[in-house]
Design an enzyme around this catalytic site. Structure first.
Site, PDB file in Angstrom:
ATOM      1  N   ASN A 195      36.940  63.211  74.889  1.00  0.00           N
ATOM      2  CA  ASN A 195      36.067  64.118  74.882  1.00  0.00           C
ATOM      3  C   ASN A 195      34.658  64.168  73.789  1.00  0.00           C
ATOM      4  O   ASN A 195      35.604  64.572  72.204  1.00  0.00           O
ATOM      5  CB  ASN A 195      36.849  65.676  74.858  1.00  0.00           C
ATOM      6  CG  ASN A 195      36.139  66.984  75.196  1.00  0.00           C
ATOM      7  OD1 ASN A 195      34.939  67.488  76.088  1.00  0.00           O
ATOM      8  ND2 ASN A 195      35.740  67.677  74.597  1.00  0.00           N
ATOM      9  N   GLU A 196      33.789  64.388  73.121  1.00  0.00           N
ATOM     10  CA  GLU A 196      33.174  64.494  72.145  1.00  0.00           C
ATOM     11  C   GLU A 196      33.358  63.836  71.109  1.00  0.00           C
ATOM     12  O   GLU A 196      33.161  64.207  70.100  1.00  0.00           O
ATOM     13  CB  GLU A 196      33.223  66.179  72.169  1.00  0.00           C
ATOM     14  CG  GLU A 196      32.376  66.960  73.215  1.00  0.00           C
ATOM     15  CD  GLU A 196      31.861  68.325  72.807  1.00  0.00           C
ATOM     16  OE1 GLU A 196      32.647  68.713  71.734  1.00  0.00           O
ATOM     17  OE2 GLU A 196      31.463  69.058  73.171  1.00  0.00           O
ATOM     18  N   ASN A 203      28.875  67.059  77.923  1.00  0.00           N
ATOM     19  CA  ASN A 203      28.859  69.164  77.882  1.00  0.00           C
ATOM     20  C   ASN A 203      27.670  68.855  77.675  1.00  0.00           C
ATOM     21  O   ASN A 203      27.141  68.917  76.327  1.00  0.00           O
ATOM     22  CB  ASN A 203      30.029  69.049  77.371  1.00  0.00           C
ATOM     23  CG  ASN A 203      31.532  68.026  76.971  1.00  0.00           C
ATOM     24  OD1 ASN A 203      31.385  68.124  78.099  1.00  0.00           O
ATOM     25  ND2 ASN A 203      32.489  68.153  76.082  1.00  0.00           N
ATOM     26  N   TYR A 210      24.644  77.603  73.128  1.00  0.00           N
ATOM     27  CA  TYR A 210      24.994  76.778  70.983  1.00  0.00           C
ATOM     28  C   TYR A 210      23.242  76.788  71.383  1.00  0.00           C
ATOM     29  O   TYR A 210      22.673  77.309  69.880  1.00  0.00           O
ATOM     30  CB  TYR A 210      25.174  76.145  71.335  1.00  0.00           C
ATOM     31  CG  TYR A 210      26.996  76.395  70.927  1.00  0.00           C
ATOM     32  CD1 TYR A 210      27.729  77.225  70.138  1.00  0.00           C
ATOM     33  CD2 TYR A 210      27.446  75.638  71.990  1.00  0.00           C
ATOM     34  CE1 TYR A 210      29.128  77.671  70.285  1.00  0.00           C
ATOM     35  CE2 TYR A 210      29.340  76.029  72.362  1.00  0.00           C
ATOM     36  CZ  TYR A 210      29.366  76.703  71.490  1.00  0.00           C
ATOM     37  OH  TYR A 210      31.411  77.024  71.634  1.00  0.00           O
ATOM     38  N   TRP A 230      33.632  75.297  81.391  1.00  0.00           N
ATOM     39  CA  TRP A 230      34.191  75.518  80.168  1.00  0.00           C
ATOM     40  C   TRP A 230      34.263  77.279  79.691  1.00  0.00           C
ATOM     41  O   TRP A 230      33.550  77.626  79.383  1.00  0.00           O
ATOM     42  CB  TRP A 230      33.549  75.105  78.763  1.00  0.00           C
ATOM     43  CG  TRP A 230      34.212  75.006  78.025  1.00  0.00           C
ATOM     44  CD1 TRP A 230      34.740  75.976  76.651  1.00  0.00           C
ATOM     45  CD2 TRP A 230      35.481  74.250  78.158  1.00  0.00           C
ATOM     46  NE1 TRP A 230      36.252  75.669  76.042  1.00  0.00           N
ATOM     47  CE2 TRP A 230      36.251  74.154  76.565  1.00  0.00           C
ATOM     48  CE3 TRP A 230      36.406  73.738  78.553  1.00  0.00           C
ATOM     49  CZ2 TRP A 230      37.873  73.258  76.654  1.00  0.00           C
ATOM     50  CZ3 TRP A 230      37.502  72.802  78.458  1.00  0.00           C
ATOM     51  CH2 TRP A 230      38.479  72.523  77.062  1.00  0.00           C
ATOM     52  N   LYS A 280      35.103  81.706  76.348  1.00  0.00           N
ATOM     53  CA  LYS A 280      34.041  81.121  77.557  1.00  0.00           C
ATOM     54  C   LYS A 280      34.961  81.240  78.762  1.00  0.00           C
ATOM     55  O   LYS A 280      34.019  81.130  79.958  1.00  0.00           O
ATOM     56  CB  LYS A 280      33.964  79.673  77.574  1.00  0.00           C
ATOM     57  CG  LYS A 280      32.943  80.301  76.313  1.00  0.00           C
ATOM     58  CD  LYS A 280      32.139  78.263  75.988  1.00  0.00           C
ATOM     59  CE  LYS A 280      31.454  78.930  74.847  1.00  0.00           C
ATOM     60  NZ  LYS A 280      32.433  78.501  72.898  1.00  0.00           N
TER      61      LYS A 280
END
Length: 735
Positions: free
Chosen positions: A367-368, A423, A429, A503, A524
């Site tokens: 992930n990321e 994502n 953001y 998310w 979130k």
């Protein structure tokens, strides 16, 4: 005969590294499992929760055993590294805080015994996770069992696996089901039974397999009919195993998305972190039942179990209720060159322990992972090894990755896994929420033969924060709802998105956070950390996904309102809504999912929404002064200037100009760079290392500078904005 006994009671916990052999004399706390030492300090903000080595000790008597029996301890989750000692003998070292491991204690057990477990969640460079936006709780936080088996038994010691593997293959109306088992000790045959049919398979080199044919098979068909079969495996020694399985087919198509049993089956749901307020990760089965009930109420048909292996109990729930699962390991955010072996061992455990679950459709590699350092040769090689390992262990499921939105859509790393997801946080953001639409349209146009999904997206919301004009960055419940309205509409219009996971389903512990009025939490979630409050956004998902008739009025926590005409928004899966104000019919609307009414208010009012027999009611009140409790600290200044003509000076730059236009003028660009650096720091630790690809930066640059400044919140003060705008007003635009 196999006997499994819960081993959770009468432990002592010592919150210091006293060392093996010194635990009985050390001062500690008597408690039962599951337990974490970070239930409080891992959720209160400051990023200062205790990370180190603690000890658990338990005295126990030898269990009843027949001659030749073996005794094992099964640990379902110890975070993050465990050292196991019995009677002073070191028996096990396990790295990884989310998977099952077992320890054979047969050779050291006696009439009275001392079990000591050192548990370490301290920082290191070899065991994942080490950098991420969630708390790394320490403790023995899942169940422990003692297992007694005869000397000849099904395998217990191989990466925590089940010892039995079931691979159904559906063709037309029938299914061929290959069943395999691994045996320790001397055995001639394994007897397998499915329903009323029994087959015997010879054991060769500790392995036995056979194939059943199930005619007119009943499919595991998602939430509509998650039918499960049971297979039983028996040895002459008396050892016996049972496991459930489901027969289904699935495919993931670049144009049509996810297909279940030959038909399009659109996937929409949420990601889930396992922790809970005041409890941390030491949750009970009742808490897991509640999480599943909330997912089902919302109408979700998929869940991303992030960012690590979850409790077997929850995978079982997903099987039982037809929830499609994305399963993954905690290879996240920051790649550690010394952690390669750990990613491989955690993946091996994930696949071997969860292979039989029909709910699982993919294995998440990472992930990321490019956020901290971009794409390096070592990252690519690590992922190739993980990808190949998954296919070696399981050739029935694809691999996937959740890429950070900063990874360019043309980068070859994007194609390393079988399928991919991104994502995206446009509208929170960075950028505007509409940019999610543009991103998917561009991706699908450029890569029409590549499967793409949305693995994360969201907006933080503190339910205490309310207003009639929600904006990105205000942390309000109304903005979160507005954001998710758009995202669901975007998803509904793009059938090629193979899965969309919001998310997050629940607010969760992130001790490094101190924002939005709740230090130590990522907000979130569609449901609060304690599971007691469903935010309004929960109900827009229910309107899109659930077949259960319902009606919900948004804004019940926005009681005191300053506007003369207020918006009353209703979510429902019914085709019409009648709105009543103070008992009188105000308006009737026909529509879908989201209904908006504009109601004049002057005093206290009762608002009721009806559709057939369904009804929901809220009360609101007209006030003259804004309730400051409704506003996030640092966001009180929504308008920095009293009049528009104070901002813009004809022929000169201002904060109303786009970031791109300001960058094009050298003097404006210099001012912009300083304020951008300050705003970036306000996003926290991970953001400091982020480099945006050119395509995404171009999208962000279309925004007015004013929007970016508001997103920065209290990091950019009113005085700073006025000074910046004043200096921009001195720079003429070229004609």
């Amino acid at each position: 005969m196999r006997k499994q006994t819960l081993f959770n009671h009468e432990w002592k916990f010592i919150k210091e590294d006293v060392g093996a052999g010194f635990t009985l004399e050390a001062e500690g706390e008597r408690l039962g499992l599951p337990h974490t030492w970070n239930a409080a300090d891992g959720q209160d903000g400051g990023n200062d929760y205790y990370r180190g080595t603690c000890w658990y000790v338990k005295e126990f008597a030898r269990p009843e055993m027949s001659e030749g029996d073996e005794v094992w301890l099964e640990f379902r989750g110890v975070a993050m590294t465990a050292q196991v000692y019995v009677n002073g003998q070191h028996l096990c070292h396990h790295e990884g805080g989310y998977s099952t491991f077992r320890v054979n204690i047969t050779d050291v057990i006696r009439a009275s015994n001392i079990l000591e477990v050192a548990v370490d969640n301290s920082k290191n460079h070899t065991v994942y996770p080490q950098k991420a936006d969630f708390t790394f709780y320490g403790g023995i936080y899942r169940d422990v069992f003692m297992i007694t088996v005869p000397s000849t038994h099904f395998e217990l010691g191989y990466y925590g696996g089940t010892g039995i593997k079931v691979t159904p293959k559906v063709e037309d109306r029938n299914a061929e089901v290959k069943v395999e088992a691994w045996v320790t000790g001397v055995a001639d045959v394994v007897k397998f039974t499915i329903e009323e049919r029994t087959l015997e398979a010879k054991v060769h080199d500790g392995h036995a397999e056979c194939v059943f044919t199930i005619e007119n098979v009943r499919l595991w068909d998602g939430v509509a009919d998650p039918y499960l079969y049971t297979v039983k495996a028996e040895l002459e020694s008396g050892d016996l195993l049972e496991t459930r399985f489901g027969c289904r087919t699935f495919a993931i198509d670049p144009e049509n998305g996810f297909m279940l049993n030959g038909r399009p089956y659109r996937l929409c749901g949420a990601a889930r972190h396992q922790d809970r307020q005041g409890v941390g990760n030491a949750i009970t089965t009742e808490m897991q039942d509640e999480d599943m009930a909330l997912l089902r109420e919302m109408g979700a048909n998929t869940v991303r179990l992030a960012h690590y292996q979850h409790d077997q109990y929850f995978y079982d729930l997903c099987d039982e209720y037809g929830m499609i699962v994305w399963a993954e390991i905690p290879y996240i955010t920051e790649h550690m060159p010394e952690g390669r072996d750990n990613t491989l061992s955690q993946m091996r455990e994930l696949v071997l322990q969860n292979y039989n679950h029909p709910s699982i459709v993919c294995w998440g590699l990472s992930n990321e992972i490019t956020v901290a350092a971009g794409v390096t040769d070592d990252i690519v090689e690590n992922h190739r090894l993980l990808h190949n390992l998954c296919h070696k262990l399981d050739d029935t499921r694809p691999t996937t990755m959740a890429h950070a939105f900063m990874l360019d859509i043309d980068h070859p790393f994007m194609l390393l896994s079988d399928i991919c997801s991104y994502n995206l946080y446009y509208g929170w953001y960075v950028g505007d929420v509409e940019q999610n639409d543009a991103w998917f349209d561009e991706f699908h146009a450029k890569h029409p033969n590549t499967v793409i999904g949305l693995s994360e997206y969201g907006a933080d919301a503190n339910p205490a924060y309310q207003n009639g004009k929600p904006e990105k960055g205000d942390w309000s419940e109304p903005y979160q709802a507005l954001y998710h309205e758009h995202m669901l509409k975007m998803w509904s219009e793009r059938p090629y998105i193979w899965a969309m996971h919001c998310w997050n389903m629940f607010d969760f512990g992130a001790d490094g956070r101190n924002e939005g009025g709740k230090p130590g939490q990522n907000q979130k979630g569609l449901v609060t950390f304690d599971r007691k409050l469903k935010k309004d956004a929960f109900y827009v998902y229910k309107a899109y996904l659930s077949k259960e008739p319902f009606i919900h009025i948004c804004g019940r926590r926005y009681v005191q309102r300053t506007e003369d005409v207020t918006e009353v928004k209703v979510y429902t899966n019914q085709p019409n809504v009648i709105l009543f104000v103070d008992g009188k019919a105000f308006s009737t609307q026909e529509g879908e999912k989201v209904f908006k009414f504009h109601v004049p208010i002057s005093n206290e009012h009762a608002i009721e929404a009806k559709s057939g027999e369904l009804s929901d009611t809220i009360r609101i009140q007209k006030v003259e002064t804004l309730n400051k409790a409704y506003i996030k600290e640092g966001y009180e200044i929504v308008n920095w200037f009293d009049r528009p003509d104070e901002i813009a000076r004809e022929g000169y730059y201002s904060i109303l100009d786009s970031i791109a236009d300001l960058k094009a003028e050298p003097r404006a660009a210099q001012l912009l760079a300083k304020v951008m650096e300050r705003a970036k720091r306000s996003y926290g630790d991970v953001a400091k290392n982020v480099t945006l690809p050119e395509s995404i930066q171009r999208q962000i640059d279309t925004m007015p500078l004013e929007k970016m400044l508001k997103q920065a919140g209290k990091a950019i003060t009113q005085e700073m904005v006025k000074q910046l705008n004043n200096r921009l007003n001195q720079i003429p635009k070229n004609k």
